[in-house]
Scaffold this motif. Structure first.
Motif, PDB file in Angstrom:
ATOM      1  N   GLY A 294       0.828  -1.210   0.000  1.00  0.00           N
ATOM      2  CA  GLY A 294       0.000   0.000   0.000  1.00  0.00           C
ATOM      3  C   GLY A 294       0.856   1.250   0.000  1.00  0.00           C
ATOM      4  O   GLY A 294       0.533   2.247  -0.652  1.00  0.00           O
ATOM      5  N   LEU A 295       1.951   1.195   0.729  1.00  0.00           N
ATOM      6  CA  LEU A 295       2.829   2.367   0.798  1.00  0.00           C
ATOM      7  C   LEU A 295       3.449   2.640  -0.572  1.00  0.00           C
ATOM      8  O   LEU A 295       3.503   3.776  -1.030  1.00  0.00           O
TER       9      LEU A 295
ATOM     10  N   LYS B 215       2.305   1.767  -3.423  1.00  0.00           N
ATOM     11  CA  LYS B 215       1.247   2.244  -4.312  1.00  0.00           C
ATOM     12  C   LYS B 215       0.988   3.737  -4.083  1.00  0.00           C
ATOM     13  O   LYS B 215       0.827   4.501  -5.023  1.00  0.00           O
ATOM     14  N   GLY B 216       0.971   4.107  -2.804  1.00  0.00           N
ATOM     15  CA  GLY B 216       0.747   5.511  -2.468  1.00  0.00           C
ATOM     16  C   GLY B 216       1.853   6.388  -3.019  1.00  0.00           C
ATOM     17  O   GLY B 216       1.599   7.443  -3.594  1.00  0.00           O
TER      18      GLY B 216
ATOM     19  N   TYR C  87       1.620   7.472  -6.562  1.00  0.00           N
ATOM     20  CA  TYR C  87       0.775   8.625  -6.882  1.00  0.00           C
ATOM     21  C   TYR C  87       1.478   9.938  -6.592  1.00  0.00           C
ATOM     22  O   TYR C  87       1.403  10.878  -7.383  1.00  0.00           O
ATOM     23  N   THR C  88       2.143  10.000  -5.454  1.00  0.00           N
ATOM     24  CA  THR C  88       2.841  11.255  -5.151  1.00  0.00           C
ATOM     25  C   THR C  88       3.945  11.501  -6.169  1.00  0.00           C
ATOM     26  O   THR C  88       4.183  12.641  -6.567  1.00  0.00           O
TER      27      THR C  88
ATOM     28  N   ARG D  49       2.449  12.781  -9.371  1.00  0.00           N
ATOM     29  CA  ARG D  49       2.097  14.189  -9.165  1.00  0.00           C
ATOM     30  C   ARG D  49       3.320  15.082  -9.289  1.00  0.00           C
ATOM     31  O   ARG D  49       3.296  16.120  -9.946  1.00  0.00           O
TER      32      ARG D  49
ATOM     33  N   GLN E 128      -5.159  26.604 -14.085  1.00  0.00           N
ATOM     34  CA  GLN E 128      -6.168  26.847 -13.054  1.00  0.00           C
ATOM     35  C   GLN E 128      -7.541  26.322 -13.460  1.00  0.00           C
ATOM     36  O   GLN E 128      -8.459  26.337 -12.667  1.00  0.00           O
ATOM     37  N   SER E 129      -7.711  25.893 -14.698  1.00  0.00           N
ATOM     38  CA  SER E 129      -9.035  25.482 -15.162  1.00  0.00           C
ATOM     39  C   SER E 129      -9.360  24.076 -14.645  1.00  0.00           C
ATOM     40  O   SER E 129      -8.497  23.404 -14.072  1.00  0.00           O
ATOM     41  N   VAL E 130     -10.597  23.657 -14.872  1.00  0.00           N
ATOM     42  CA  VAL E 130     -11.014  22.340 -14.370  1.00  0.00           C
ATOM     43  C   VAL E 130     -10.224  21.221 -15.028  1.00  0.00           C
ATOM     44  O   VAL E 130     -10.133  20.120 -14.516  1.00  0.00           O
ATOM     45  N   ARG E 131      -9.641  21.482 -16.199  1.00  0.00           N
ATOM     46  CA  ARG E 131      -8.856  20.462 -16.876  1.00  0.00           C
ATOM     47  C   ARG E 131      -7.368  20.572 -16.543  1.00  0.00           C
ATOM     48  O   ARG E 131      -6.547  19.833 -17.083  1.00  0.00           O
ATOM     49  N   GLY E 132      -7.014  21.498 -15.689  1.00  0.00           N
ATOM     50  CA  GLY E 132      -5.602  21.771 -15.427  1.00  0.00           C
ATOM     51  C   GLY E 132      -4.905  20.645 -14.667  1.00  0.00           C
ATOM     52  O   GLY E 132      -5.503  19.912 -13.894  1.00  0.00           O
TER      53      GLY E 132
ATOM     54  N   GLY F  81      -0.694  19.610 -12.972  1.00  0.00           N
ATOM     55  CA  GLY F  81       0.574  20.198 -12.568  1.00  0.00           C
ATOM     56  C   GLY F  81       0.413  21.191 -11.438  1.00  0.00           C
ATOM     57  O   GLY F  81      -0.498  21.070 -10.631  1.00  0.00           O
TER      58      GLY F  81
ATOM     59  N   PHE G  72      -0.530  24.068  -9.117  1.00  0.00           N
ATOM     60  CA  PHE G  72      -1.818  24.733  -9.007  1.00  0.00           C
ATOM     61  C   PHE G  72      -1.676  26.127  -8.403  1.00  0.00           C
ATOM     62  O   PHE G  72      -2.551  26.952  -8.522  1.00  0.00           O
TER      63      PHE G  72
END
Lengths: 212, 588
Positions: A6-7, A9-10, A13-14, A17, A42-46, A48, A50
């Motif tokens: 689990g670690l 896998k986590g 994701y980081t 990102r 900044q848009s809803v599709r953005g 990277g 923020f």
């Protein structure tokens, strides 16, 4: 299942990102504080990064945004229909104030931060015009009721949110002079709202003309 | 995770929620207990309140197991203590019980022996109205400090900076010369002290340090002292200005008592000075994460009193806003749980990123990111701008599900989290009900109670969604219930977006002078934190005569002590985080 999966896998994701923000950095190479890139991320599709690098970058302000009210006046126009600039104040010269000092804004105001003195004629009769108009912007809670319920479209919510000051007893009490802003400014920050008002006004005038 | 089918509306309309039926049953048991009964509620004899409550609570066929709300109203001739009770399995409108007390030295039996959830609420009533609750285990002021003089919610109490009984103040128009408030009421007059107050010798009673007694030392054969530790009010993990007075035995928590009131501003007194309309922006500031949902709960209450309904489009917009609010509130809540566990800010900021997008939408629709002030009586303030619904559609169908999959993948399966959260801070089902816990905390304990199903408001009866419940009632359940609820919110949002019609957003004309007919109402909505209720008494004037807020986060804190005893101090922080308290709402 192996302990620790689990670690891992986590962390996947980081890591993804983090890589996305790196990719965003490359996009910004040589185009730091770029307006279009800012709107994109900044848009809803953005994706990277923020964060907004205020004050170099500023988030977009929607038309409905509300912050501390101002009073609208109609500017004086010259022969070409262009506003005349008052040499003394550097602002557009006042032709007509929209405010009639009816007091609805001060009555509806939840923290009661609007003070109005109604003007009087020399004979002492009330005149539909404010003699004094104060808004204590430290008390104002930016609810927008004054603009919402004004029957004359005379008070509107501003977009200028950079009002910090070193003291609050003089510069944070907005008087009539500070509050007055031309209708051209109102049209610039509230284009749709202004158009709606103008259409309403024209429709009313047309209805009046048709009656006659 | 167990999910049950929605309750059929016919079942909800059982006559056991009818006050007149209940009054007859009480009369049969206690002939002198009922003073009066009508469709509004039952007035019970003060001395027999405890027996009546016990009867209502313990009789299996009645089973009023849940105390929603305790408050009081100050009438010129009497004080009235008001209770709202109901049976969670039955749902529907709660039953109103009332008790009259004299204005001079009022005293009413405490209901803590029957409903433990009355603990903090009765203390609040004592604090604000001065009603003594006989038999209460710990009757002290809760929001104000011990030395405070007077009972601020009484009608004859005047606060510092007092101007007038009600807004609008006459001094603002048409001769409104501006005065700075401090000039009108200089600093030294702001606080009223009791006549015999001695500032130098004053010792607050509540802060005495307890040390170990002789019997403890014998039992453990070790000379150890218990330690009283103050966590907060300035502490990053107390979610605002909350102070926890924790008694520790080594690292183990023996008792924890929240000390409240650091953010207290007497929202209710302000609300009684305000007109009904002026209260809407003030409700934003209760739970400032969920302002849209607070607006909704308040307008639902007032609309019930006024007997008006919002047009279709407005109702859909309200639901969309409320569900978006629930989503962002929960994503912040689970982020904070992880934060408290030591996953320093990474999951929280991933959540806040999504929250920013929703706040952008709120800003575009209402004009403000957090203090939305969007709902009005009979509609919403303005229609949403062009492109708004498309953006919500994209969020709901693409971005949110993607984020939630990601979030579940890295959060739920995490071994460290499982080890820290399983069987920590258990609140068993019966205790959760008895402590009047609400919202995800109640549902995590296995109680399938959601106001959107149990007592549908707005148009929630049209949507297909499940009410997720937990099994054990530990921290892990409170975490997973929130994630499941986010999925349900997305479901509701999808349906609402598909169904939303075009048309009006407001019934009637925009009016700033709202007339609300005489009467009483307990309006409530299922907020992300739990049941947010507004108890209002209208006397026909533009200002509410009584305005009370049932704050879910405040009442959820009542059960904190139950959850933390026996756990380590590091777990206490996370258990508090799993309650998801917002001090703006707790202290009001």
């Amino acid at each position: 299942m192996a302990y620790g999966l689990g670690l891992v896998k986590g962390l996947k994701y980081t890591f993804t990102r983090a890589m996305k923000t790196v990719a965003g950095d490359f996009k910004h190479l040589g185009r730091r504080y770029d307006e279009t890139l800012l709107r994109e991320r900044q848009s809803v599709r953005g994706t990277g990064i923020f964060t907004v690098q205020y004050p170099e970058e500023k988030p977009a302000i929607p038309e409905n945004f509300r912050f501390v009210p101002f009073l609208v006046y109609e500017p004086k126009l010259d022969a070409n229909g262009k506003p005349v600039i008052d040499a003394q104040t550097g602002k557009e010269a006042i032709n007509l104030e929209r405010c009639t000092a009816c007091g609805i804004c001060s009555k509806v105001c939840p923290p009661q931060c609007i003070w109005i003195v109604r003007a009087t004629t020399p004979e002492g009769k009330p005149k539909p015009k404010p003699a004094e108009f104060y808004i204590d912007i430290d008390v104002c809670m930016n609810c927008g009721f004054c603009a919402e319920f004004c029957p004359f479209d005379a008070i509107k919510m501003d977009h200028d949110y950079e009002l910090a000051n070193y003291e609050r007893h003089i510069s944070h009490i907005f008087d009539l002079k500070t509050l007055m802003k031309p209708a051209t400014y109102h049209a610039r920050i509230h284009p749709l709202d202004f158009k709606r008002e103008e259409d309403d006004r024209k429709a009313k005038e047309a209805a009046k003309a048709a009656k006659k | 995770m167990a999910v049950n089918a929605p309750v059929a509306p016919a079942e909800l309309k059982s006559n056991l929620n009818d006050p007149l039926v209940i009054a007859e049953k009480i009369k049969a048991q206690y002939p002198t207990a009922v003073e009066a009964a009508n469709a509004q509620g039952i007035v019970v004899q003060g001395e027999q309140l405890l027996e009546v409550a016990r009867y209502l609570h313990d009789t299996p066929e009645l089973g009023f197991d849940y105390l929603h709300n305790v408050t009081s109203v100050d009438y010129p001739d009497r004080l009235e203590v008001v209770y709202h009770v109901s049976n969670l399995a039955r749902g529907g409108t709660p039953l109103t019980l009332k008790v009259n007390a004299a204005r001079q030295d009022p005293a009413v039996p405490s209901l803590v022996p029957v409903y433990r959830g009355a603990n903090f609420q009765e203390r609040e009533v004592y604090d604000m109205m001065g009603v003594r609750f006989l038999g209460h285990p710990n009757l002290r002021r809760i929001l104000l400090w011990d030395g405070f003089e007077g009972f601020p919610l009484r009608k004859d109490y005047k606060e510092p900076y007092y101007e007038d009984e009600r807004k609008p103040f006459g001094t603002r128009w048409d001769q409104g010369h501006h005065v700075i408030a401090e000039d009108r009421n200089p600093w030294h007059d702001n606080v009223k002290y009791p006549a015999s107050f001695d500032a130098v010798g004053y010792k607050p009673q509540r802060d005495t340090v307890r040390t170990v007694g002789a019997e403890d030392a014998v039992a453990t054969k070790l000379r150890t002292d218990k330690l009283v530790l103050n966590i907060g009010p300035q502490h990053p993990s107390t979610h605002g200005v909350l102070r926890l007075k924790v008694t520790l035995d080594g690292e183990t928590v023996v008792a924890a008592e929240p000390v409240l009131g650091y953010l207290h501003r007497n929202h209710e007194k302000i609300g009684e000075r305000n007109t009904y309309l002026q209260n809407i922006p003030f409700t934003d500031r209760l739970d400032y994460i969920t302002s849209m949902a607070n607006n909704l709960a308040y307008v639902v209450g007032v609309e019930k009193l006024m007997g008006i309904k919002a047009p279709e489009r407005a109702e859909y917009l309200r639901v969309i806003m409320a569900e978006l609010t629930r989503w962002i509130s929960h994503i912040a809540a689970i982020g904070f749980i992880y934060n408290d566990l030591g996953a320093f800010y990474t999951p929280l900021l991933y959540g806040l990123e999504e929250r920013e997008l929703v706040l952008d939408l709120f800003e575009a629709a209402s004009g403000s990111r957090m203090m939305c002030n969007y709902m009005r009586f009979g509609g919403v303030a303005r229609d949403v701008p062009e492109g708004f619904l498309d953006k919500v559609q994209y969020l709901v169908t693409e971005r949110f599900p993607r984020r939630m999959d990601e979030l579940e993948a890295y959060m739920v399966g995490n071994e460290l989290f499982t080890a820290r959260a399983r069987n920590i801070g258990i609140l068993p089902r019966d205790l959760a009900i008895n402590y009047s816990a609400a919202g995800p905390v109640l549902r995590a304990s296995g109680v399938k109670y959601d106001l959107r199903r149990a007592d549908p408001y707005s148009i929630y009866d049209r949507f297909e969604f499940d009410v997720p419940v937990g099994t054990v009632g530990d921290m892990h359940d409170r975490f997973t219930v929130r994630i499941a609820e986010m999925r349900e919110s997305v479901k509701i949002l999808k349906q609402a977006l598909a169904q939303i019609p075009a048309g009006e957003i407001m019934t009637g004309k925009k009016n700033y002078q709202i007339r609300v007919p005489k009467g009483e109402v307990y309006g409530r909505a299922e907020n992300p934190k739990g049941e947010l209720g507004f108890f209002m008494v209208s006397d026909g004037t533009p200002n509410p005569y009584r305005y009370h807020v049932r704050a879910p986060a405040f009442i959820n804190l009542t059960a904190l002590n139950e959850m933390v005893v026996g756990h380590k101090i590091a777990d206490l922080i996370v258990i508090l985080g799993s309650l998801d308290v917002v001090m703006g709402e707790v202290d009001r």
